[in-house]
Design a protein around this motif. Structure first.
Motif, PDB file in Angstrom:
ATOM      1  N   CYS A   5      41.151  50.614  34.623  1.00  0.00           N
ATOM      2  CA  CYS A   5      41.140  49.186  34.898  1.00  0.00           C
ATOM      3  C   CYS A   5      40.286  48.537  33.806  1.00  0.00           C
ATOM      4  CB  CYS A   5      40.541  48.910  36.272  1.00  0.00           C
ATOM      5  SG  CYS A   5      40.525  47.167  36.698  1.00  0.00           S
ATOM      6  N   PHE A   7      38.771  44.961  32.608  1.00  0.00           N
ATOM      7  CA  PHE A   7      38.554  43.680  33.275  1.00  0.00           C
ATOM      8  C   PHE A   7      37.385  42.898  32.692  1.00  0.00           C
ATOM      9  CE2 PHE A   7      35.861  46.722  35.310  1.00  0.00           C
ATOM     10  CZ  PHE A   7      34.739  46.023  35.740  1.00  0.00           C
ATOM     11  N   ASP A   9      34.121  41.329  33.204  1.00  0.00           N
ATOM     12  CA  ASP A   9      33.074  41.572  34.202  1.00  0.00           C
ATOM     13  C   ASP A   9      32.107  40.402  34.361  1.00  0.00           C
ATOM     14  OD1 ASP A   9      31.871  41.913  31.756  1.00  0.00           O
ATOM     15  OD2 ASP A   9      30.879  43.790  32.272  1.00  0.00           O
ATOM     16  N   ARG A  14      36.219  35.547  30.872  1.00  0.00           N
ATOM     17  CA  ARG A  14      37.545  35.308  31.438  1.00  0.00           C
ATOM     18  C   ARG A  14      38.438  34.577  30.460  1.00  0.00           C
ATOM     19  NH1 ARG A  14      36.268  33.772  37.703  1.00  0.00           N
ATOM     20  NH2 ARG A  14      35.327  35.777  38.202  1.00  0.00           N
ATOM     21  N   ARG A  18      44.254  33.608  32.468  1.00  0.00           N
ATOM     22  CA  ARG A  18      43.875  34.262  33.724  1.00  0.00           C
ATOM     23  C   ARG A  18      44.307  35.721  33.812  1.00  0.00           C
ATOM     24  NH1 ARG A  18      45.150  29.409  37.844  1.00  0.00           N
ATOM     25  NH2 ARG A  18      46.752  30.863  38.437  1.00  0.00           N
ATOM     26  N   ARG A  19      44.593  36.337  32.703  1.00  0.00           N
ATOM     27  CA  ARG A  19      44.910  37.769  32.683  1.00  0.00           C
ATOM     28  C   ARG A  19      43.605  38.513  32.427  1.00  0.00           C
ATOM     29  NH1 ARG A  19      50.648  37.541  29.419  1.00  0.00           N
ATOM     30  NH2 ARG A  19      51.702  36.387  31.048  1.00  0.00           N
ATOM     31  N   ASN A  20      42.868  38.715  33.495  1.00  0.00           N
ATOM     32  CA  ASN A  20      41.508  39.239  33.402  1.00  0.00           C
ATOM     33  C   ASN A  20      41.324  40.626  33.977  1.00  0.00           C
ATOM     34  OD1 ASN A  20      40.233  36.863  32.230  1.00  0.00           O
ATOM     35  ND2 ASN A  20      40.832  35.885  34.146  1.00  0.00           N
ATOM     36  N   THR A  21      42.350  41.177  34.605  1.00  0.00           N
ATOM     37  CA  THR A  21      42.295  42.522  35.161  1.00  0.00           C
ATOM     38  C   THR A  21      43.608  43.210  34.821  1.00  0.00           C
ATOM     39  OG1 THR A  21      40.914  41.757  36.984  1.00  0.00           O
ATOM     40  CG2 THR A  21      41.987  43.902  37.251  1.00  0.00           C
ATOM     41  N   VAL A  63      41.408  42.619  43.742  1.00  0.00           N
ATOM     42  CA  VAL A  63      41.487  41.623  42.678  1.00  0.00           C
ATOM     43  C   VAL A  63      41.851  40.306  43.339  1.00  0.00           C
ATOM     44  CG1 VAL A  63      42.653  40.939  40.551  1.00  0.00           C
ATOM     45  CG2 VAL A  63      42.209  43.354  41.000  1.00  0.00           C
ATOM     46  N   ARG A  64      40.965  39.323  43.262  1.00  0.00           N
ATOM     47  CA  ARG A  64      41.235  38.026  43.886  1.00  0.00           C
ATOM     48  C   ARG A  64      42.124  37.197  42.973  1.00  0.00           C
ATOM     49  NH1 ARG A  64      35.767  35.325  45.988  1.00  0.00           N
ATOM     50  NH2 ARG A  64      35.437  35.328  43.759  1.00  0.00           N
ATOM     51  N   PRO A  68      49.824  40.777  41.174  1.00  0.00           N
ATOM     52  CA  PRO A  68      49.914  41.459  39.883  1.00  0.00           C
ATOM     53  C   PRO A  68      51.128  40.985  39.088  1.00  0.00           C
ATOM     54  CG  PRO A  68      49.952  43.032  41.710  1.00  0.00           C
ATOM     55  CD  PRO A  68      49.967  41.677  42.301  1.00  0.00           C
TER      56      PRO A  68
END
Length: 84
Positions: A5, A7, A9, A14, A18-21, A63-64, A68
């Motif tokens: 993963c 991400f 942190d 960020r 919004r592709r952060n994870t 993941v909030r 996906p």
């Protein structure tokens, strides 16, 4: 290969899109960042500040936010925000 993963942190890392994870398979953490960049169409080095965790040793997590998004050529996950 190991599943990682990748991400952001902290909030200041960020991305505007919004592709952060990003979850990818790779041989090591550096290769995971590269694979994540390729998966989301980022420039090389764009995710250099993102954390990388080996999911085989990580505790469960959530993941909030949006569901996906998958990459092109697959049918498991939506591939664009418009298909949600």
């Amino acid at each position: 290969m190991t599943t990682y993963c990748v991400f952001a942190d902290t909030e200041n890392k960020r991305r505007a899109d919004r592709r952060n994870t990003i979850v990818v398979q790779a041989d090591n953490a550096d290769a995971a960042r590269t694979a994540a960049e390729q998966h989301i169409g980022a420039n090389p080095g764009d995710l250099a500040g993102f954390s990388v965790v080996d999911l085989s040793t990580a505790p469960p997590f959530v993941v909030r936010g949006h569901p996906p998004l998958g990459g092109a050529g697959q049918s498991v996950w939506p591939s664009t925000i418009h298909s949600l």
